[in-house]
Design a protein around this motif. Structure first.
Motif, mmCIF file in Angstrom:
data_model
loop_
_atom_site.group_PDB
_atom_site.id
_atom_site.type_symbol
_atom_site.label_atom_id
_atom_site.label_comp_id
_atom_site.label_asym_id
_atom_site.label_seq_id
_atom_site.Cartn_x
_atom_site.Cartn_y
_atom_site.Cartn_z
ATOM 1 N N CYS B 46 -8.775 2.541 4.724
ATOM 2 C CA CYS B 46 -7.563 1.614 4.946
ATOM 3 C C CYS B 46 -7.766 0.467 3.945
ATOM 4 O O CYS B 46 -6.600 -0.172 3.821
ATOM 5 C CB CYS B 46 -7.571 0.955 6.453
ATOM 6 S SG CYS B 46 -7.047 1.932 7.586
ATOM 7 N N VAL B 47 -8.917 0.426 3.104
ATOM 8 C CA VAL B 47 -8.974 -0.829 2.295
ATOM 9 C C VAL B 47 -7.914 -0.357 0.996
ATOM 10 O O VAL B 47 -7.372 -1.132 0.566
ATOM 11 C CB VAL B 47 -10.444 -0.828 2.065
ATOM 12 C CG1 VAL B 47 -10.421 -1.815 0.697
ATOM 13 C CG2 VAL B 47 -11.340 -1.425 2.979
ATOM 14 N N ASN B 48 -8.063 0.848 0.668
ATOM 15 C CA ASN B 48 -7.165 1.280 -0.554
ATOM 16 C C ASN B 48 -5.851 2.069 -0.033
ATOM 17 O O ASN B 48 -5.012 2.651 -0.789
ATOM 18 C CB ASN B 48 -7.856 1.933 -1.623
ATOM 19 C CG ASN B 48 -8.381 3.519 -1.177
ATOM 20 O OD1 ASN B 48 -8.187 3.766 0.166
ATOM 21 N ND2 ASN B 48 -8.807 4.250 -1.968
ATOM 22 N N LEU B 49 -5.609 1.837 1.358
ATOM 23 C CA LEU B 49 -4.598 2.311 1.786
ATOM 24 C C LEU B 49 -4.194 3.830 1.743
ATOM 25 O O LEU B 49 -3.107 4.398 1.715
ATOM 26 C CB LEU B 49 -3.281 1.694 1.497
ATOM 27 C CG LEU B 49 -2.531 0.875 2.536
ATOM 28 C CD1 LEU B 49 -3.523 -0.141 2.999
ATOM 29 C CD2 LEU B 49 -1.240 0.392 2.412
ATOM 30 N N LEU B 50 -5.647 4.636 1.665
ATOM 31 C CA LEU B 50 -5.452 6.142 1.668
ATOM 32 C C LEU B 50 -4.834 6.490 3.213
ATOM 33 O O LEU B 50 -4.307 7.476 3.410
ATOM 34 C CB LEU B 50 -6.613 6.874 1.574
ATOM 35 C CG LEU B 50 -7.045 7.091 0.011
ATOM 36 C CD1 LEU B 50 -8.263 8.023 -0.257
ATOM 37 C CD2 LEU B 50 -5.872 7.833 -0.788
ATOM 38 N N GLY B 56 -1.838 -5.137 11.097
ATOM 39 C CA GLY B 56 -2.712 -5.964 10.381
ATOM 40 C C GLY B 56 -2.476 -6.119 8.961
ATOM 41 O O GLY B 56 -1.619 -5.356 8.246
ATOM 42 N N THR B 57 -3.370 -6.717 8.320
ATOM 43 C CA THR B 57 -3.237 -6.990 6.802
ATOM 44 C C THR B 57 -4.547 -6.685 6.134
ATOM 45 O O THR B 57 -5.500 -6.937 6.520
ATOM 46 C CB THR B 57 -2.864 -8.459 6.289
ATOM 47 O OG1 THR B 57 -3.709 -9.253 7.010
ATOM 48 C CG2 THR B 57 -1.521 -8.834 6.932
ATOM 49 N N VAL B 58 -4.442 -6.165 4.902
ATOM 50 C CA VAL B 58 -5.329 -5.869 4.088
ATOM 51 C C VAL B 58 -5.080 -6.412 2.584
ATOM 52 O O VAL B 58 -4.154 -6.168 2.074
ATOM 53 C CB VAL B 58 -5.745 -4.204 3.937
ATOM 54 C CG1 VAL B 58 -6.914 -4.017 3.044
ATOM 55 C CG2 VAL B 58 -5.992 -3.654 5.462
ATOM 56 N N GLU B 64 -1.851 -7.737 -1.814
ATOM 57 C CA GLU B 64 -1.662 -7.540 -0.434
ATOM 58 C C GLU B 64 -1.222 -5.957 0.007
ATOM 59 O O GLU B 64 -0.059 -5.756 -0.302
ATOM 60 C CB GLU B 64 -0.648 -8.480 0.351
ATOM 61 C CG GLU B 64 -0.670 -8.318 1.860
ATOM 62 C CD GLU B 64 0.343 -9.253 2.474
ATOM 63 O OE1 GLU B 64 0.583 -10.206 2.010
ATOM 64 O OE2 GLU B 64 0.522 -8.990 3.864
ATOM 65 N N MET B 65 -2.152 -5.279 0.228
ATOM 66 C CA MET B 65 -1.945 -3.704 0.248
ATOM 67 C C MET B 65 -0.922 -3.456 1.456
ATOM 68 O O MET B 65 -0.373 -2.378 1.316
ATOM 69 C CB MET B 65 -3.530 -2.990 0.584
ATOM 70 C CG MET B 65 -4.560 -3.572 -0.459
ATOM 71 S SD MET B 65 -4.342 -2.963 -2.314
ATOM 72 C CE MET B 65 -4.476 -1.023 -2.000
ATOM 73 N N THR B 66 -1.068 -4.025 2.420
ATOM 74 C CA THR B 66 -0.315 -3.673 3.562
ATOM 75 C C THR B 66 1.204 -4.417 3.398
ATOM 76 O O THR B 66 1.970 -3.898 4.269
ATOM 77 C CB THR B 66 -0.840 -4.383 4.867
ATOM 78 O OG1 THR B 66 -1.387 -5.432 4.625
ATOM 79 C CG2 THR B 66 -1.794 -3.381 5.371
ATOM 80 N N ASP B 71 2.604 -2.766 -4.947
ATOM 81 C CA ASP B 71 2.512 -1.343 -5.665
ATOM 82 C C ASP B 71 1.308 -1.089 -5.721
ATOM 83 O O ASP B 71 0.243 -1.308 -6.359
ATOM 84 C CB ASP B 71 3.184 -1.751 -7.019
ATOM 85 C CG ASP B 71 3.343 -0.332 -8.111
ATOM 86 O OD1 ASP B 71 2.620 0.622 -7.558
ATOM 87 O OD2 ASP B 71 3.845 -0.278 -9.187
ATOM 88 N N LEU B 72 1.179 0.197 -4.705
ATOM 89 C CA LEU B 72 -0.221 0.632 -4.546
ATOM 90 C C LEU B 72 -0.887 1.162 -5.677
ATOM 91 O O LEU B 72 -2.061 1.097 -5.932
ATOM 92 C CB LEU B 72 -0.126 1.496 -3.354
ATOM 93 C CG LEU B 72 0.123 1.137 -1.912
ATOM 94 C CD1 LEU B 72 0.248 2.104 -1.004
ATOM 95 C CD2 LEU B 72 -0.930 0.166 -1.609
#
Lengths: 265, 255
Positions: B46-50, B56-58, B64-66, B71-72
């Motif tokens: 979830c940290v690099n949004l795989l 929630g927010t990361v 801000e990945m979430t 732009d991931l």
């Protein structure tokens, strides 16, 4: 008296050889070898077919097949990507395309393109273009499924690794997934080329002039002019000259890439 | 460097992460331990949004990945990830594995990408193997190439998802050595691992997760040396003394 397994195997093999021998003898004694020789192996007739059988017929078969196959690869790749798309409409269109053109006889497709398009749009398509289009559409449906299977066989970890390095989905597909997918499907893609070579004979439905004849049509036309079946033999050999090297190539590719893709066991 | 707030993640009706709050400072090494299925890999992914969090927010390095507008692909350039199964690109040589993303993502010229790739290959002790294919390398070598591949992007954070779990025991040491020296150089690291000894030695903090929540977090002397929670103690005794009988049998079997 009970036979041991080894004796049983020996008896069974003996019976099989005996049956084969009987079939060969029956054919050898009942066939009219003289007639067969005259019908299929008339050297003069065979010689009269050259050079046109190569310079026109074989050339046309190769050209139709090559162009059709290139288009089929393009369509196949596009449709495979559409089938795996996250956009539902793309998936539906692609599935419909595959189901229709895999389910129809190639003959119907060739006729529809060659006769239907001029009727519907009022323009006469070039002969080579028509047959290319028809072969591309038919081959594309099969190739799409092959490529889709190849893409799905690439381990998901490859995509995750690429994405976590910052590659976009498109770059991941182009540089990571497709190169690996194509390696696994190279043998079935080669087989598809063989099938398309034979389907190119359907060009006879559209061809009219001498210069447009491919192998099958050339053979049929020659049959009408000589009292011999020799053209069939010559034309058949021409097909084998194309297809046997291809199937040899497919086997080599299979040995080379077939099982090399299992990265994570 | 990393800030996680109220992170929930469900797969279907199964809630794997049930509200994680976590901050990781620049240069910190955080080891995440816990039984199989406790959600530790999911947390890392979830940290690099795989994995996309359910809520929630990361935030990683200011991204801000979430945020749906994030732009991931850009954010991930500075987050390295090392997988349990290495995931080296099977069709590319070792050197190409190290350069392809530099080339295609960062737009580095080939010569520069190769120089950086070779540097990092030497860093993991594999100089000279540039032309090898992944299938010709041992698991330990593959994993070190995978680390070098991530390092070649010059990331700010490195995520390790059970990097030694797929390795033969005698190959684990080399990989851990590389990670040790990375930690010593000040790399921010999140490491999901079963190597308790490594965690005790290298981690600044250890996080014990069970059933989707953080059960205990703190310096290794505390979490591993003197755990406050019964669950942590049970888990550690199982991992450290696999043959021994568990002191109590209150939780399902761990892998």
């Amino acid at each position: 008296m009970a036979l041991t397994p080894r004796q049983r195997a020996r008896v069974s093999r003996g019976v099989q050889y005996l049956i084969a021998l009987v079939v060969v003898l029956v054919v050898a004694f009942t066939a009219d070898w003289g007639a067969i020789g005259r019908a299929f192996f008339d050297v003069e007739v065979a010689a009269s077919l050259f050079p046109d059988v190569v310079t026109v017929a074989l050339k046309n078969t190769v050209v139709f097949t090559a162009l059709g196959y290139l288009l089929a690869l393009g369509i196949g790749l596009l449709v495979a990507l559409m089938r795996l798309s996250s956009v539902r409409v793309y998936r539906w269109v692609a599935a419909l395309y595959v189901e229709i053109f895999r389910g129809l006889p190639a003959l119907l497709v060739v006729l529809s393109i060659g006769v239907g398009i001029p009727l519907a749009f009022g323009t006469l398509l070039d002969h080579t273009l028509s047959i290319t289009l028809a072969l591309g559409i038919v081959g594309g449906a099969y190739i799409a499924e092959t490529i889709r299977a190849g893409i799905q066989a690439v381990p998901p970890g490859q995509v995750e690794a690429a994405r976590s390095l910052g590659m976009t989905p498109a770059r991941t597909m182009v540089f990571i997934v497709l190169p690996q997918a194509f390696r696994t499907v190279l043998p079935p893609l080669t087989n598809e080329l063989i099938l398309l070579t034979k389907d190119s004979s359907l060009a006879f439905l559209l061809g009219t002039t001498l210069a447009q004849q491919e192998l099958s049509q050339f053979g049929r036309a020659a049959l009408n002019q000589v009292r011999s079946l020799t053209p069939l033999l010559v034309v058949g050999l021409c097909y084998l000259v194309i297809t046997i090297p291809l199937s040899y190539l497919a086997r080599r590719l299979e040995r080379r890439f077939g099982s090399a893709e299992k990265v994570d066991a | 460097m990393i800030e996680i707030r109220g992170l929930h993640k469900s797969f279907g009706s199964t809630e794997v992460l049930k509200g994680i709050d976590l901050e990781v400072a620049r240069g910190e090494v955080l080891c995440i331990i816990g039984a199989s299925g406790s959600g530790k890999s999911t947390l890392l992914r979830c940290v690099n949004l795989l994995e996309t969090p359910t809520s929630g927010t990361v935030v990683v390095g200011g991204h801000e990945m979430t945020d749906p507008d994030c732009d991931l692909d850009v954010a991930r350039r500075s987050i390295g990830m090392v997988f349990q199964q290495f995931n080296l690109f099977a069709h590319l040589s070792v050197l190409r594995n190290l350069t392809i993303a530099q080339h295609r993502v960062l737009g580095r010229a080939r010569a520069e990408a190769e120089r950086i790739g070779r540097e990092n290959l030497a860093r993991v002790g594999l100089a000279g193997r540039e032309d090898a294919h992944p299938s010709q390398l041992s698991g330990g070598q593959q994993q070190r190439v995978a680390i070098a591949r991530s390092l070649s992007m010059q990331p700010d954070v490195m995520l390790f998802d059970e990097p030694t779990s797929a390795l033969d025991p005698e190959l684990v040491g080399d990989v851990l050595d590389v990670m040790r020296s990375l930690a010593a150089e000040g790399m921010t690291m999140l490491v999901v691992t079963h190597e308790i000894q490594f965690a005790r030695e290298v981690a600044d903090r250890v996080l014990f997760t069970d059933a989707g929540v953080i059960h205990e977090i703190g310096p290794p002397e505390q979490v591993i040396g003197n755990p406050r929670q019964e669950r942590t103690r049970t888990f550690l005794s199982r991992v450290l003394h696999p043959g021994a009988k568990p002191p109590e049998s209150d939780s399902p079997s761990a892998g």
